[in-house]
Design a protein around this motif. Structure first.
Motif, PDB file in Angstrom:
ATOM      1  N   GLU A 112       0.746  -1.250  -0.073  1.00 15.36           N
ATOM      2  CA  GLU A 112      -0.036   0.033  -0.058  1.00 15.36           C
ATOM      3  C   GLU A 112       1.003   1.265   0.049  1.00 15.36           C
ATOM      4  OE1 GLU A 112      -3.710   2.112   2.632  1.00 15.36           O
ATOM      5  OE2 GLU A 112      -2.984   0.024   3.100  1.00 15.36           O
ATOM      6  N   ARG A 113       1.842   1.448   1.068  1.00 14.94           N
ATOM      7  CA  ARG A 113       2.775   2.388   0.864  1.00 14.94           C
ATOM      8  C   ARG A 113       3.330   2.666  -0.299  1.00 14.94           C
ATOM      9  NH1 ARG A 113       6.085   4.013   4.929  1.00 14.94           N
ATOM     10  NH2 ARG A 113       6.788   5.331   3.445  1.00 14.94           N
ATOM     11  N   ALA A 114       3.642   1.707  -1.205  1.00 16.24           N
ATOM     12  CA  ALA A 114       4.545   1.673  -2.310  1.00 16.24           C
ATOM     13  C   ALA A 114       3.317   2.308  -3.631  1.00 16.24           C
ATOM     14  CB  ALA A 114       4.682   0.498  -3.021  1.00 16.24           C
ATOM     15  N   GLY A 115       1.980   2.465  -3.150  1.00 18.61           N
ATOM     16  CA  GLY A 115       0.932   2.887  -4.247  1.00 18.61           C
ATOM     17  C   GLY A 115       0.445   1.697  -5.022  1.00 18.61           C
ATOM     18  N   LEU A 116       0.488   0.330  -4.262  1.00 14.56           N
ATOM     19  CA  LEU A 116       0.143  -0.771  -5.464  1.00 14.56           C
ATOM     20  C   LEU A 116      -0.754  -1.636  -4.726  1.00 14.56           C
ATOM     21  CD1 LEU A 116       3.812  -2.046  -5.987  1.00 14.56           C
ATOM     22  CD2 LEU A 116       2.283  -0.820  -7.692  1.00 14.56           C
ATOM     23  N   LYS A 117      -1.763  -0.695  -3.668  1.00 19.83           N
ATOM     24  CA  LYS A 117      -2.769  -1.390  -3.055  1.00 19.83           C
ATOM     25  C   LYS A 117      -3.789  -1.839  -4.467  1.00 19.83           C
ATOM     26  CE  LYS A 117      -6.461  -0.464   0.422  1.00 19.83           C
ATOM     27  NZ  LYS A 117      -6.503  -1.821   1.128  1.00 19.83           N
ATOM     28  N   GLY A 118      -4.496  -3.023  -4.138  1.00 14.80           N
ATOM     29  CA  GLY A 118      -5.396  -3.398  -5.095  1.00 14.80           C
ATOM     30  C   GLY A 118      -4.604  -4.250  -6.318  1.00 14.80           C
ATOM     31  N   TYR A 119      -3.186  -4.206  -6.262  1.00 17.68           N
ATOM     32  CA  TYR A 119      -2.509  -5.371  -7.024  1.00 17.68           C
ATOM     33  C   TYR A 119      -1.982  -6.585  -6.288  1.00 17.68           C
ATOM     34  CZ  TYR A 119      -2.582  -1.463 -10.611  1.00 17.68           C
ATOM     35  OH  TYR A 119      -2.801  -0.418 -11.413  1.00 17.68           O
ATOM     36  N   GLU A 120      -2.371  -6.907  -5.273  1.00 18.17           N
ATOM     37  CA  GLU A 120      -1.654  -7.741  -4.695  1.00 18.17           C
ATOM     38  C   GLU A 120      -1.925  -9.069  -5.149  1.00 18.17           C
ATOM     39  OE1 GLU A 120      -4.332  -5.682  -3.494  1.00 18.17           O
ATOM     40  OE2 GLU A 120      -3.765  -4.719  -1.691  1.00 18.17           O
ATOM     41  N   ASN A 121      -3.015  -9.311  -5.758  1.00 17.53           N
ATOM     42  CA  ASN A 121      -3.303 -10.500  -6.589  1.00 17.53           C
ATOM     43  C   ASN A 121      -2.994 -10.607  -7.945  1.00 17.53           C
ATOM     44  OD1 ASN A 121      -4.039 -11.842  -3.911  1.00 17.53           O
ATOM     45  ND2 ASN A 121      -5.992 -11.008  -4.159  1.00 17.53           N
ATOM     46  N   SER A 122      -2.533  -9.453  -8.358  1.00 16.42           N
ATOM     47  CA  SER A 122      -2.281  -9.366  -9.873  1.00 16.42           C
ATOM     48  C   SER A 122      -0.839 -10.095 -10.229  1.00 16.42           C
ATOM     49  CB  SER A 122      -1.794  -7.847 -10.193  1.00 16.42           C
ATOM     50  OG  SER A 122      -3.042  -7.232  -9.955  1.00 16.42           O
ATOM     51  N   TYR A 123      -0.303 -10.264 -11.389  1.00 18.73           N
ATOM     52  CA  TYR A 123       0.978 -11.064 -11.640  1.00 18.73           C
ATOM     53  C   TYR A 123       1.842 -10.011 -12.522  1.00 18.73           C
ATOM     54  CZ  TYR A 123      -1.451 -15.316 -10.727  1.00 18.73           C
ATOM     55  OH  TYR A 123      -2.093 -16.188 -10.051  1.00 18.73           O
ATOM     56  N   PRO A 124       2.997 -10.114 -12.268  1.00 19.82           N
ATOM     57  CA  PRO A 124       4.012  -9.036 -13.002  1.00 19.82           C
ATOM     58  C   PRO A 124       3.874  -8.575 -14.318  1.00 19.82           C
ATOM     59  CG  PRO A 124       5.208 -10.921 -11.640  1.00 19.82           C
ATOM     60  CD  PRO A 124       3.547 -11.347 -11.750  1.00 19.82           C
ATOM     61  N   ARG A 125       3.366  -9.455 -15.210  1.00 21.09           N
ATOM     62  CA  ARG A 125       3.032  -9.081 -16.662  1.00 21.09           C
ATOM     63  C   ARG A 125       1.820  -8.005 -16.673  1.00 21.09           C
ATOM     64  NH1 ARG A 125       0.386 -13.917 -15.920  1.00 21.09           N
ATOM     65  NH2 ARG A 125      -2.014 -13.970 -16.065  1.00 21.09           N
ATOM     66  N   GLN A 126       1.086  -7.567 -15.458  1.00 18.97           N
ATOM     67  CA  GLN A 126       0.148  -6.651 -15.358  1.00 18.97           C
ATOM     68  C   GLN A 126       0.392  -5.337 -14.856  1.00 18.97           C
ATOM     69  OE1 GLN A 126      -2.552  -9.646 -13.100  1.00 18.97           O
ATOM     70  NE2 GLN A 126      -3.961  -8.852 -14.334  1.00 18.97           N
ATOM     71  N   LEU A 127       1.785  -5.434 -14.428  1.00 18.65           N
ATOM     72  CA  LEU A 127       2.524  -3.931 -14.111  1.00 18.65           C
ATOM     73  C   LEU A 127       3.378  -3.541 -15.072  1.00 18.65           C
ATOM     74  CD1 LEU A 127       1.239  -5.389 -11.662  1.00 18.65           C
ATOM     75  CD2 LEU A 127       3.324  -4.801 -10.353  1.00 18.65           C
TER      76      LEU A 127
END
Length: 240
Positions: A112-127
């Motif tokens: 969350e601190r990194a501004g990635l809240k909501g991506y916890e269950n995403s995969y690297p290809r989606q970032l």
């Protein structure tokens, strides 16, 4: 955690890469290594990380000799090196998992601190590239080792994203104060981030010069345009 490098040399048959390297990183200090391409900076990192044995010399972490010992440091390479089949959360806790102590609550807080809240269950290809680098750095911070080696982690990013990532890195580092040894070819990046800069010569690399950076923390991007900053950039450029 303090690091001491004593008379480190490395040769591959007739190829002499490092010659009597000496320097230290104090507890909680941010130190950058600057040097020409091919001067042996990544080779030095592989020696510190225990992946390669030096031809001569010793490495001490908190006064313990760690030549050839793996698992003593946390390492973040140029590419994010995330496992594509693991979610972002699972990638972040990898170091903890290997150490046998996973704290998912802390990992989620850092995501969350990194501004990635909501991506916890995403995969690297989606970032994006910058998001992947943030994930990789969080993984380094959450690993149990107190010394982090960063090998040009922002080199593949565009200038705007790179500056944004530098600011983010400093904000997280200033909170946790882990010891960091940072490789870069970018003089501005080294000055903006570092407490000290160590200049390496062409190979066989030796320590050519060391600079103590005088700017107060926390640092603002406006510093990059100041006259004093440009003076330091010129001084280091001329030394290289």
């Amino acid at each position: 955690m303090s690091l001491e490098i004593h008379d480190i040399s490395k040769s591959f048959e007739d190829n002499h890469v490092l010659s009597n390297i000496n320097f230290s990183v104090k507890d909680g200090e941010f130190v950058s290594l600057l040097g020409p391409s091919g001067s042996g900076k990544s080779t030095l990192f592989s020696i510190i990380g225990g992946m390669s044995q030096p031809s001569g010399g010793s490495i001490y972490l908190d006064r313990e000799k760690i030549n050839g010992k793996r698992g003593s440091i946390s390492y973040m390479p140029q590419s994010s090196s995330l496992f594509p089949w693991r979610t972002i959360l699972d990638n972040v806790v990898l170091g903890q998992e290997i150490a046998g102590k996973v704290d998912k609550e802390k990992a989620l807080e850092m995501i969350e601190r990194a501004g990635l809240k909501g991506y916890e269950n995403s995969y690297p290809r989606q970032l994006s590239g910058g998001m992947k680098q943030r994930v990789s750095f969080i993984r380094s911070l959450l690993s149990p080792q107190s010394l982090i080696l960063l090998d040009e982690p922002f080199s593949a990013l565009d200038e705007f994203t790179r500056t944004k990532m530098q600011k983010w890195l400093l904000s997280i580092w200033e909170e946790h104060k882990r010891s960091i040894l940072f490789i870069t070819h970018n003089i501005e990046e080294a000055i903006f981030l570092s407490d000290r800069i160590i200049i390496l010569s062409n190979k066989p690399a030796t320590v050519k010069k060391e600079f103590i950076i005088p700017f107060d923390r926390p640092r603002d991007v406006n510093l990059l345009l100041s006259e004093e900053f440009l003076t330091w950039k010129k001084k280091i450029y001329e030394e290289m």
